[in-house]
Design a protein around this motif. Structure first.
Motif, mmCIF file in Angstrom:
data_model
loop_
_atom_site.group_PDB
_atom_site.id
_atom_site.type_symbol
_atom_site.label_atom_id
_atom_site.label_comp_id
_atom_site.label_asym_id
_atom_site.label_seq_id
_atom_site.Cartn_x
_atom_site.Cartn_y
_atom_site.Cartn_z
ATOM 1 N N GLY A 3 0.805 -1.211 0.000
ATOM 2 C CA GLY A 3 0.000 0.000 0.000
ATOM 3 C C GLY A 3 0.841 1.264 0.000
ATOM 4 O O GLY A 3 0.370 2.315 -0.386
ATOM 5 N N GLN A 4 2.095 1.211 0.498
ATOM 6 C CA GLN A 4 2.976 2.362 0.476
ATOM 7 C C GLN A 4 3.555 2.492 -0.924
ATOM 8 O O GLN A 4 3.464 1.590 -1.734
ATOM 9 C CB GLN A 4 4.110 2.188 1.473
ATOM 10 C CG GLN A 4 3.672 2.042 2.902
ATOM 11 C CD GLN A 4 4.858 1.756 3.818
ATOM 12 O OE1 GLN A 4 5.977 1.612 3.373
ATOM 13 N NE2 GLN A 4 4.593 1.671 5.106
ATOM 14 N N SER A 5 4.163 3.655 -1.183
ATOM 15 C CA SER A 5 4.818 3.775 -2.480
ATOM 16 C C SER A 5 6.167 3.110 -2.388
ATOM 17 O O SER A 5 6.946 3.349 -1.472
ATOM 18 C CB SER A 5 4.956 5.248 -2.879
ATOM 19 O OG SER A 5 5.872 5.892 -2.036
ATOM 20 N N GLY A 6 6.434 2.230 -3.311
ATOM 21 C CA GLY A 6 7.716 1.553 -3.332
ATOM 22 C C GLY A 6 7.717 0.259 -2.537
ATOM 23 O O GLY A 6 6.837 -0.030 -1.747
ATOM 24 N N ALA A 43 5.209 2.082 -14.126
ATOM 25 C CA ALA A 43 4.414 3.298 -13.931
ATOM 26 C C ALA A 43 4.554 4.231 -15.136
ATOM 27 O O ALA A 43 3.576 4.838 -15.578
ATOM 28 C CB ALA A 43 4.833 4.012 -12.646
ATOM 29 N N GLN A 44 5.772 4.327 -15.689
ATOM 30 C CA GLN A 44 5.973 5.143 -16.897
ATOM 31 C C GLN A 44 5.175 4.572 -18.062
ATOM 32 O O GLN A 44 4.557 5.313 -18.825
ATOM 33 C CB GLN A 44 7.449 5.193 -17.277
ATOM 34 C CG GLN A 44 8.303 6.039 -16.385
ATOM 35 C CD GLN A 44 9.769 6.011 -16.833
ATOM 36 O OE1 GLN A 44 10.126 5.396 -17.827
ATOM 37 N NE2 GLN A 44 10.618 6.672 -16.063
ATOM 38 N N LEU A 45 5.201 3.261 -18.217
ATOM 39 C CA LEU A 45 4.450 2.632 -19.306
ATOM 40 C C LEU A 45 2.949 2.857 -19.152
ATOM 41 O O LEU A 45 2.240 3.034 -20.140
ATOM 42 C CB LEU A 45 4.749 1.125 -19.364
ATOM 43 C CG LEU A 45 6.155 0.731 -19.781
ATOM 44 C CD1 LEU A 45 6.333 -0.782 -19.669
ATOM 45 C CD2 LEU A 45 6.462 1.208 -21.189
ATOM 46 N N ASN A 46 2.473 2.852 -17.918
ATOM 47 C CA ASN A 46 1.040 3.068 -17.666
ATOM 48 C C ASN A 46 0.594 4.478 -18.039
ATOM 49 O O ASN A 46 -0.602 4.714 -18.213
ATOM 50 C CB ASN A 46 0.704 2.780 -16.205
ATOM 51 C CG ASN A 46 0.652 1.302 -15.915
ATOM 52 O OD1 ASN A 46 0.414 0.494 -16.808
ATOM 53 N ND2 ASN A 46 0.870 0.939 -14.665
ATOM 54 N N GLU A 47 1.533 5.414 -18.178
ATOM 55 C CA GLU A 47 1.190 6.781 -18.563
ATOM 56 C C GLU A 47 0.963 6.919 -20.073
ATOM 57 O O GLU A 47 0.435 7.925 -20.532
ATOM 58 C CB GLU A 47 2.297 7.738 -18.119
ATOM 59 C CG GLU A 47 2.412 7.852 -16.610
ATOM 60 C CD GLU A 47 3.589 8.710 -16.173
ATOM 61 O OE1 GLU A 47 4.229 9.349 -17.035
ATOM 62 O OE2 GLU A 47 3.867 8.725 -14.962
#
Length: 109
Positions: A3-6, A43-47
């Motif tokens: 749930g945290q980032s990273g 995350a970059q690909l999801n953009e």
């Protein structure tokens, strides 16, 4: 993961446990860094805007005999075929109960 980032070191340890990997204390931070880099890339690909990209059944080209086929034309068609006779298969198995193959246990926990 949690749930945290990273990815945290605890996440790395849990994934290693699930994958039955033994990581040293020196390897854990490196694995954490690598997993976070992978997630950042995802995350970059999801953009990316993929609304105009048609869905694909095959992400790569099919190589057969050195020839490149990009549209799946070399795939065999589906057709009904008779099954192999179970008794015949089981008769050549090293160990069987008559219905299933018996194999040694390979996972220890």
């Amino acid at each position: 993961m949690n749930g945290q980032s990273g990815v945290t070191i605890e996440d790395v340890r849990r994934v290693a446990e699930l994958a039955n990997l033994e990581l040293t204390q020196e390897e854990e931070p490196r694995m954490q860094r690598d997993l976070n880099a992978i997630l950042d890339y995802v995350a970059q690909l999801n953009e990316l805007d993929t609304s105009d990209v048609p869905p694909m059944a095959q992400v790569g080209e099919i190589l057969e005999g050195g020839a490149v086929h990009s549209h799946g034309e070399t795939l065999r068609g589906d057709r009904v075929q008779p099954c192999i006779d179970r008794a015949e298969v089981m008769s050549s198995a090293p160990e069987t109960d008559g219905r299933f193959f018996k194999v040694p246990k390979v996972i220890e926990r």
